[in-house]
Enzyme design. Structure first.
Site, PDB file in Angstrom:
ATOM      1  N   LYS A  71     -35.430 -52.270 -74.565  1.00 55.99           N
ATOM      2  CA  LYS A  71     -34.912 -53.364 -73.715  1.00 55.99           C
ATOM      3  C   LYS A  71     -33.607 -53.521 -74.311  1.00 55.99           C
ATOM      4  O   LYS A  71     -33.156 -53.781 -75.436  1.00 55.99           O
ATOM      5  CB  LYS A  71     -35.499 -54.921 -74.087  1.00 55.99           C
ATOM      6  CG  LYS A  71     -35.176 -55.959 -73.370  1.00 55.99           C
ATOM      7  CD  LYS A  71     -35.932 -57.268 -73.609  1.00 55.99           C
ATOM      8  CE  LYS A  71     -35.351 -58.187 -72.701  1.00 55.99           C
ATOM      9  NZ  LYS A  71     -33.994 -58.247 -72.223  1.00 55.99           N
ATOM     10  N   ARG A 121     -28.843 -60.662 -61.660  1.00 55.58           N
ATOM     11  CA  ARG A 121     -30.185 -61.515 -61.405  1.00 55.58           C
ATOM     12  C   ARG A 121     -29.753 -62.546 -60.854  1.00 55.58           C
ATOM     13  O   ARG A 121     -30.835 -63.490 -60.303  1.00 55.58           O
ATOM     14  CB  ARG A 121     -30.817 -61.598 -62.971  1.00 55.58           C
ATOM     15  CG  ARG A 121     -30.260 -62.282 -63.753  1.00 55.58           C
ATOM     16  CD  ARG A 121     -31.075 -62.430 -64.963  1.00 55.58           C
ATOM     17  NE  ARG A 121     -32.212 -63.187 -64.924  1.00 55.58           N
ATOM     18  CZ  ARG A 121     -33.193 -63.234 -65.728  1.00 55.58           C
ATOM     19  NH1 ARG A 121     -33.248 -62.282 -66.684  1.00 55.58           N
ATOM     20  NH2 ARG A 121     -34.273 -64.068 -65.361  1.00 55.58           N
ATOM     21  N   PHE A 175     -34.163 -48.559 -64.331  1.00 57.65           N
ATOM     22  CA  PHE A 175     -35.611 -48.671 -64.809  1.00 57.65           C
ATOM     23  C   PHE A 175     -36.659 -48.884 -63.910  1.00 57.65           C
ATOM     24  O   PHE A 175     -37.934 -48.796 -63.952  1.00 57.65           O
ATOM     25  CB  PHE A 175     -35.913 -49.723 -66.050  1.00 57.65           C
ATOM     26  CG  PHE A 175     -35.211 -51.115 -65.662  1.00 57.65           C
ATOM     27  CD1 PHE A 175     -36.076 -51.791 -64.805  1.00 57.65           C
ATOM     28  CD2 PHE A 175     -34.119 -51.577 -66.069  1.00 57.65           C
ATOM     29  CE1 PHE A 175     -35.595 -53.029 -64.647  1.00 57.65           C
ATOM     30  CE2 PHE A 175     -33.618 -52.700 -65.803  1.00 57.65           C
ATOM     31  CZ  PHE A 175     -34.333 -53.644 -64.899  1.00 57.65           C
ATOM     32  N   ARG A 225     -43.307 -64.194 -62.709  1.00 58.82           N
ATOM     33  CA  ARG A 225     -43.695 -63.680 -64.074  1.00 58.82           C
ATOM     34  C   ARG A 225     -45.193 -63.436 -64.221  1.00 58.82           C
ATOM     35  O   ARG A 225     -45.929 -64.569 -64.408  1.00 58.82           O
ATOM     36  CB  ARG A 225     -43.103 -64.673 -65.104  1.00 58.82           C
ATOM     37  CG  ARG A 225     -42.991 -64.312 -66.604  1.00 58.82           C
ATOM     38  CD  ARG A 225     -42.686 -65.277 -67.426  1.00 58.82           C
ATOM     39  NE  ARG A 225     -41.231 -65.357 -67.708  1.00 58.82           N
ATOM     40  CZ  ARG A 225     -40.314 -66.111 -67.395  1.00 58.82           C
ATOM     41  NH1 ARG A 225     -40.714 -67.182 -66.533  1.00 58.82           N
ATOM     42  NH2 ARG A 225     -39.158 -66.010 -67.540  1.00 58.82           N
ATOM     43  N   LYS A 245     -41.965 -58.412 -72.890  1.00 60.85           N
ATOM     44  CA  LYS A 245     -41.015 -58.012 -73.491  1.00 60.85           C
ATOM     45  C   LYS A 245     -41.301 -58.347 -75.107  1.00 60.85           C
ATOM     46  O   LYS A 245     -41.806 -59.532 -75.270  1.00 60.85           O
ATOM     47  CB  LYS A 245     -39.600 -58.555 -73.210  1.00 60.85           C
ATOM     48  CG  LYS A 245     -39.704 -59.873 -72.756  1.00 60.85           C
ATOM     49  CD  LYS A 245     -38.194 -60.695 -72.159  1.00 60.85           C
ATOM     50  CE  LYS A 245     -38.397 -61.975 -71.931  1.00 60.85           C
ATOM     51  NZ  LYS A 245     -37.294 -62.362 -71.132  1.00 60.85           N
TER      52      LYS A 245
END
Length: 548
Positions: A248, A268, A339, A413, A419
């Site tokens: 990350k 984002r 990614f 989510r 994470k």
């Protein structure tokens, strides 16, 4: 449509705090609207003039609005400021000023929604010399034709602070009930187009067409989100074994859209940053071997002398800079770590599983020192995952665990990935109040109320006060940033439009009746400003409850 009709709806919304009542009010109103009106109305209900994917801004803060009210009402700027202190809200101040003027003038109200839209849409294009006067004139024209109630809401619209308690959740549910479509289907469509005006117009014309809103090149989507876990063991429990585990990175999440030789990049937050990063555009053109694609990546700033990564705060200086872009490219070069693959040659990969998306992504990236696949492993071994985590926290933030069989769910989510970071006691929160300091800091804000989000009604719930972790320079800079956001002020405290997001660390979360959330952060301390996040992306009350 008369603007009066909308202002009356805003008054009804302001008279209740109950979500179901707000939803019913808007449901009834949406059913009556013409399709050409509903898109703009939906935006205004949320206190926004432009859709989330539109970078345009009105750029009008309190001082300019005060001057506009003075000109329109035929009073002095000082008089408006005194009235503002009495009413505590510039909207209420406008209602009073316009009300007083209407008592002594003959007036027939004919302000229309189209006129409001026409005038407000002109404002973002007013730049350069004389632009302030032009903006004053165009807002003053609206206020001159408004009655007191309309003036109240026009002022709040212009300042971006409606204070009706209506958020995206209420609007989504009201649209669903008005057009007999599920809230989930509406949210899915919005996450793919990030434009509630377009979603509402589509529903109005034919509700069945909501399913036709798809991923589209050069239109950024709401990214898939990942919740936190506290250990490698928990990471595997969430996503299953085996999993892909990636470093990350401490950078900026990036959506890369490419068609031939045209490249556009979005954060984002849906903000376009293509112009600020010409070096990144060059790397993308050289290394992504696809004619048409949408890729997710992390952009990280690096020290040009040591080739070591720099903290995100350094990279954020490039995001905000309009000038000397080429010099900054040399002073703080970037690397791109790819990614995920969302689209390739007109085919959406959102419904494909992550392992397939990842394999396809690897096949179209020609790695070089500046653009590459995010470092990661496919494993079911906790010891291997621990090794990568230990490596990941040395220079970056930690690791991501990703479910091999999961699709990509925009804006959610959902547990398809998690994470694991080095510091678990962190939250992203928004500043909603500020207090003046004492002594040498008496002219600056010296402490700040932090709030989390209740996504159901769009309200921000206080959770603690922050006053440590700042340098004198940061106190001064933050005061300048927050001053234009002041909605209400007394001698010691100001109430702010939620805008500035901060990442804070804390010792623990305790239950507390002192704050709106019912919780309090113990010993919060600033880690960094999150310029890459909007207020609706901060920690929710549910997140806080899970951590408490």
């Amino acid at each position: 449509m008369k603007f009066k009709e909308l202002s009356q709806v805003f008054t009804k919304l302001s008279s209740t705090t109950k979500r179901l009542e707000m939803t019913a009010i808007l449901e009834d109103f949406f059913k009556k609207l013409k399709c050409e009106d509903i898109g703009f109305v939906v935006q205004l209900c949320m206190g926004k003039v432009f859709p989330a994917n539109d970078p345009k801004e009105l750029g009008i803060a309190n001082n300019m609005m005060i001057e506009t009210l003075a000109i329109t009402g035929g009073v002095s700027v000082e008089d408006v400021k005194k009235l503002w202190k009495i009413h505590g809200d510039l909207g209420e101040t406008a209602k009073y000023v316009i009300g007083k003027k209407k008592q002594v003038t003959l007036y027939s109200n004919d302000l229309t929604l189209d006129k409001v839209k026409e005038n407000l849409y002109k404002i973002p294009d007013m730049t350069g010399k004389g632009s302030v006067e032009k903006k004053l004139k165009i807002v003053s024209e609206l206020l001159s034709n408004a009655d007191p109630e309309e003036a109240l809401y026009l002022t709040r619209i212009v300042l971006g602070s409606m204070r009706t308690g209506v958020g995206e959740g209420v609007v989504r549910d009201a649209l669903g009930k008005a057009f007999n479509v599920t809230s989930d289907d509406i949210e899915k469509a919005y996450n793919l187009c990030t434009d509630y005006s377009y979603v509402s117009e589509t529903l109005c014309k034919n509700p069945k067409n909501i399913s036709n809103i798809k991923l589209k090149l050069f239109s950024p989507i709401k990214v898939m989100l990942f919740k936190k876990v506290s250990s490698v063991k928990e990471g595997f429990e969430e996503v299953g074994k085996p999993a892909i585990i990636e470093v990350k990175y401490d950078g900026m999440r990036l959506q890369i859209h490419k068609l031939g030789n045209e490249v556009r990049m979005f954060t984002r937050n849906l903000d376009e940053v293509t112009r600020q990063f010409p070096d990144a555009v060059k790397y993308i053109k050289e290394s992504i071997k696809a004619n048409e694609c949408i890729i997710e990546a992390e952009m990280v700033g690096f020290n040009p002398k040591t080739d070591k990564p720099e903290p995100f705060q350094q990279l954020s200086t490039r995001i905000k800079r309009k000038y000397d872009v080429d010099k900054l490219s040399k002073d703080l070069p970037v690397k791109i770590f790819c990614f995920d693959l969302l689209m390739l040659d007109k085919k959406s990969f959102l419904d494909d599983n992550f392992e397939e998306r990842h394999n396809k992504l690897v096949s179209i990236i020609k790695p070089n020192p500046n653009i590459m696949i995010a470092k990661g492993i496919k494993t079911d071994s906790e010891s291997d995952a621990e090794k990568l985590f230990t490596e990941g926290i040395k220079e970056q933030e930690g690791v991501m665990f990703k479910n091999l069989k999961a699709p990509y769910q925009a804006g959610s989510r959902v547990g398809f990935g998690v994470k694991l970071k080095s510091h678990m006691t962190e939250l992203d929160l928004v500043i909603t109040e500020a207090y003046y300091g004492k002594g040498k800091r008496r002219d600056w804000f010296g402490s700040f109320t932090l709030s989390c989000l209740d996504p159901d009604d769009g309200k921000y719930l206080s959770i603690g006060k922050l006053g440590t972790g700042f340098s004198d320079e940061q106190f001064e800079e933050l005061t300048k940033k927050l001053k234009p956001l002041v909605m209400k002020e007394n001698n010691e405290k100001v109430v702010l439009t939620p805008s500035v997001v901060v990442e804070v660390e804390y010792e623990e979360i305790q239950k507390s009746p002192t704050y709106d959330s019912g919780f309090a952060l113990r010993f919060p301390r600033l880690i960094r400003f999150r310029n890459d996040k909007k207020p609706d992306e901060i920690a929710t009350i549910s997140d806080v409850e899970e951590l408490a």
